[in-house]
Design a protein around this motif. Structure first.
Motif, mmCIF file in Angstrom:
data_model
loop_
_atom_site.group_PDB
_atom_site.id
_atom_site.type_symbol
_atom_site.label_atom_id
_atom_site.label_comp_id
_atom_site.label_asym_id
_atom_site.label_seq_id
_atom_site.Cartn_x
_atom_site.Cartn_y
_atom_site.Cartn_z
ATOM 1 N N THR A 1 0.841 -1.181 0.000
ATOM 2 C CA THR A 1 0.000 0.000 0.000
ATOM 3 C C THR A 1 0.882 1.239 0.000
ATOM 4 O O THR A 1 2.101 1.154 0.171
ATOM 5 C CB THR A 1 -0.953 0.007 1.214
ATOM 6 N N SER B 1 1.859 5.040 1.546
ATOM 7 C CA SER B 1 1.782 5.843 2.764
ATOM 8 C C SER B 1 2.834 6.937 2.669
ATOM 9 O O SER B 1 3.673 6.950 1.764
ATOM 10 C CB SER B 1 2.025 4.990 4.005
ATOM 11 N N THR C 1 4.942 3.950 8.257
ATOM 12 C CA THR C 1 4.529 2.633 7.794
ATOM 13 C C THR C 1 3.101 2.337 8.265
ATOM 14 O O THR C 1 2.823 2.422 9.458
ATOM 15 C CB THR C 1 5.478 1.553 8.346
ATOM 16 N N PRO C 2 2.197 2.009 7.331
ATOM 17 C CA PRO C 2 0.833 1.692 7.753
ATOM 18 C C PRO C 2 0.789 0.368 8.505
ATOM 19 O O PRO C 2 1.499 -0.579 8.157
ATOM 20 C CB PRO C 2 0.057 1.606 6.444
ATOM 21 N N ASN D 1 -5.295 -6.580 3.409
ATOM 22 C CA ASN D 1 -5.183 -5.543 4.437
ATOM 23 C C ASN D 1 -6.525 -5.155 5.053
ATOM 24 O O ASN D 1 -6.635 -4.108 5.677
ATOM 25 C CB ASN D 1 -4.472 -4.300 3.898
#
Length: 191
Positions: free
Chosen positions: A18, A20, A25-26, A146
Motif C-alpha cells: 500500500t 503511505s 509505515t501503515p 489488508n
C-alpha cells in the motif's frame, strides 16, 4: 462447461502493498480473538452465445461452536451443482475440477452418478493454471488484502459483496478463462 474449485479465508487478512507517507509505515491491526473461517466453493460457468456466470456457495465456521461444519460436505457440493444446472437453463453440464480426495471418494462418485446431465473431467491433483476458478480466488484475496475483519460474520459479508461484484462483471470472468490459456470454441455444425 463449468470450472469448480474450493478455497477458504480466515480472519487474518492477506498481506498487500500500500501507499503511505515516507517514514509512516501503515499498520493493520488484527484481533487475535477466535479462529473463525469461511469456506468457499465456486464455479465459473461458460457456454457459447451466453454470458459467463459465477456460481458460489459459502460456509461460515464460527470459533468454539461444536457440531458446526468444518468444510463442504457432499450435500453442499450437490447443492452447488444443482444451482449451476438451474442457472444454466437445465442444460447438460461439463464439470472440470481438480483431482482432490474429496472429489474422488465413494459418496461424491455416487452423488455425481445420480445426475445424468453431468459429465466430469478431472485436472491433476494440484493444477491451478488451467482452472479459471483460481483466478476468482486470486482476485478475491487481492480485494480482501489488508482488510481487518473483526468477526467471521463481517468477513463473510465482505466476501459475499466482492463475489457478487464479480458475478456482475462477465468480462472479468472471461478474463479469468483467458488467463488460463484455454481456448474455448463453440462446437457448432457448419452451415
Amino acid at each position: 462447461m463449468c470450472f469448480a474449485d474450493e478455497a477458504g479465508q480466515g480472519l487474518r487478512p492477506p498481506k498487500a502493498r500500500t501507499w503511505s507517507r515516507r517514514g509512516a509505515t501503515p499498520v493493520v491491526r488484527v484481533s487475535g480473538k477466535g479462529s473463525g473461517r469461511i469456506s468457499l466453493a465456486a464455479m465459473v460457468c461458460c457456454r457459447p452465445a451466453a454470458r459467463t456466470r459465477l456460481v458460489y456457495r459459502m460456509l461460515v465456521r464460527h470459533p468454539h461452536r461444536r457440531g458446526e461444519k468444518t468444510g463442504f460436505k457432499e450435500s453442499d457440493l450437490a447443492a452447488l451443482l444443482d444451482a449451476a444446472h438451474q442457472q444454466l437453463g437445465r442444460r447438460p453440464v461439463v464439470l472440470v475440477w481438480d483431482n482432490s480426495t474429496q472429489h474422488t471418494d465413494r459418496a461424491v462418485r455416487e452423488l455425481l452418478g445420480k445426475r445424468r446431465w453431468l459429465t466430469v473431467f478431472r485436472l491433476p491433483s494440484y493444477a491451478p493454471d488451467p482452472n479459471p476458478a483460481e483466478g476468482v480466488w486470486a482476485h478475491l484475496k487481492k480485494s480482501l488484502a489488508n482488510l481487518a475483519s473483526c468477526s467471521t460474520d463481517q468477513l463473510a459479508a465482505h466476501t459475499r459483496t466482492r463475489l457478487k461484484r464479480m458475478q456482475d462483471r462477465p468480462a472479468l470472468l472471461d478474463g479469468f478463462i483467458a488467463g488460463t490459456g484455454l481456448v474455448l470454441t463453440s462446437l457448432q455444425a457448419p452451415p
